[in-house]
Design a protein around this motif. Sequence first.
Motif, PDB file in Angstrom:
ATOM      1  N   ARG A 213       0.839  -1.207   0.000  1.00 19.16           N
ATOM      2  CA  ARG A 213       0.000   0.000   0.000  1.00 19.16           C
ATOM      3  C   ARG A 213       0.871   1.253   0.000  1.00 19.16           C
ATOM      4  N   GLY A 216       2.019   2.106  -3.379  1.00 21.58           N
ATOM      5  CA  GLY A 216       1.024   2.578  -4.333  1.00 21.58           C
ATOM      6  C   GLY A 216      -0.080   1.605  -4.660  1.00 21.58           C
ATOM      7  N   ALA A 217      -0.096   0.427  -4.009  1.00 21.86           N
ATOM      8  CA  ALA A 217      -1.180  -0.525  -4.228  1.00 21.86           C
ATOM      9  C   ALA A 217      -2.461  -0.025  -3.573  1.00 21.86           C
ATOM     10  N   THR A 218      -3.591  -0.463  -4.113  1.00 20.81           N
ATOM     11  CA  THR A 218      -4.912  -0.056  -3.622  1.00 20.81           C
ATOM     12  C   THR A 218      -5.728  -1.295  -3.288  1.00 20.81           C
ATOM     13  N   ASP A 219      -6.496  -1.221  -2.216  1.00 20.32           N
ATOM     14  CA  ASP A 219      -7.360  -2.345  -1.840  1.00 20.32           C
ATOM     15  C   ASP A 219      -8.446  -2.551  -2.887  1.00 20.32           C
ATOM     16  N   LEU A 220      -8.800  -3.813  -3.099  1.00 18.19           N
ATOM     17  CA  LEU A 220      -9.777  -4.180  -4.115  1.00 18.19           C
ATOM     18  C   LEU A 220     -10.871  -5.025  -3.485  1.00 18.19           C
ATOM     19  N   LEU A 232      -5.635  -6.726  -4.110  1.00 17.04           N
ATOM     20  CA  LEU A 232      -5.110  -5.384  -4.320  1.00 17.04           C
ATOM     21  C   LEU A 232      -5.034  -5.095  -5.815  1.00 17.04           C
ATOM     22  N   THR A 233      -4.766  -3.842  -6.151  1.00 18.12           N
ATOM     23  CA  THR A 233      -4.408  -3.476  -7.518  1.00 18.12           C
ATOM     24  C   THR A 233      -3.110  -2.691  -7.488  1.00 18.12           C
ATOM     25  N   ASP A 234      -2.339  -2.823  -8.563  1.00 14.50           N
ATOM     26  CA  ASP A 234      -1.118  -2.029  -8.665  1.00 14.50           C
ATOM     27  C   ASP A 234      -1.481  -0.619  -9.131  1.00 14.50           C
ATOM     28  N   PRO A 235      -0.520   0.281  -9.266  1.00 16.60           N
ATOM     29  CA  PRO A 235      -0.852   1.669  -9.626  1.00 16.60           C
ATOM     30  C   PRO A 235      -1.541   1.844 -10.984  1.00 16.60           C
ATOM     31  N   GLY A 237      -3.895  -0.410 -11.928  1.00 16.55           N
ATOM     32  CA  GLY A 237      -5.172  -1.100 -11.812  1.00 16.55           C
ATOM     33  C   GLY A 237      -5.152  -2.587 -12.066  1.00 16.55           C
ATOM     34  N   GLU A 239      -5.122  -6.241 -11.108  1.00 19.61           N
ATOM     35  CA  GLU A 239      -5.428  -6.957  -9.872  1.00 19.61           C
ATOM     36  C   GLU A 239      -4.327  -7.953  -9.533  1.00 19.61           C
TER      37      GLU A 239
END
Length: 246
Positions: A213, A216-220, A232-235, A237, A239
């Motif tokens: 996170r 730059g990863a985002t929870d999915l 998660l997704t990488d910067p 998008g 998955e």
Amino acid sequence: MALRPAQVNIKALDGSAVGRFWAEALGWNAFQPGVTTYVGPGDDLVWPDPVVVGIDIVPVPEPKTAAKNRIHLDLATTSEAHQAELVARLKAIGATPAHVGQGEMPWTVLADPEGNEFCVLEPRDIYRDTGPIAVMVVDSTDPRAMAHFWGEALDWPLHEVTDDHAVLRSAKGTGPYLEFLRTPGVKTAPDRIHLDLLPYPGDDKAAEVARLRALGATDLDLGQGDVPWTCLTDPEGHEFCVLALS
């Protein structure tokens, strides 16, 4: 701290059939430890495999709808004769020619029985020791940025980086390469294929997820509910999941 790719996750309407296809394609075996079909080398299921990146086929109710996956596999060959034999054998077990705007190229683009694209490469010395999967290829709008994120996530060194592509591989010099290839367009829908990552023994999964996170990863949220893995997704998008060691 770092993670390793444990498997390539492929969604399929008929997981058993797609698993059998990939087992025959790679010269590996298909195992069904539960609802998924795992494809890996050897006569017995070893997970995680200490060297190879396996394939895990997950049954889903929806067919492939995207014109082209943004992640695909490149298969290695050892000679022109091997390439021709492999292409013929793959077609015989259900692969079909795929057209993704590649034009005249020395490699052959095919799709598995459910339309997931992959390439059978011409022989290249660089892939002589990768095993049957030479490269995991990811479409990208900014390969340099993706190389930074994934290099930090996996602690894999860069082998080559330009504005058009970036190539990484494990510092151990084993298994497939990971390549980010500049491709027109941006990701707009969930993919049928993603990577599943695994902490190394002794590392803390929660700490690894927090580190991603920060990179730059985002929870999915896919409606997965209370599961032992983290989506998660990488910067850009793409998955991916961080699995837990059992």
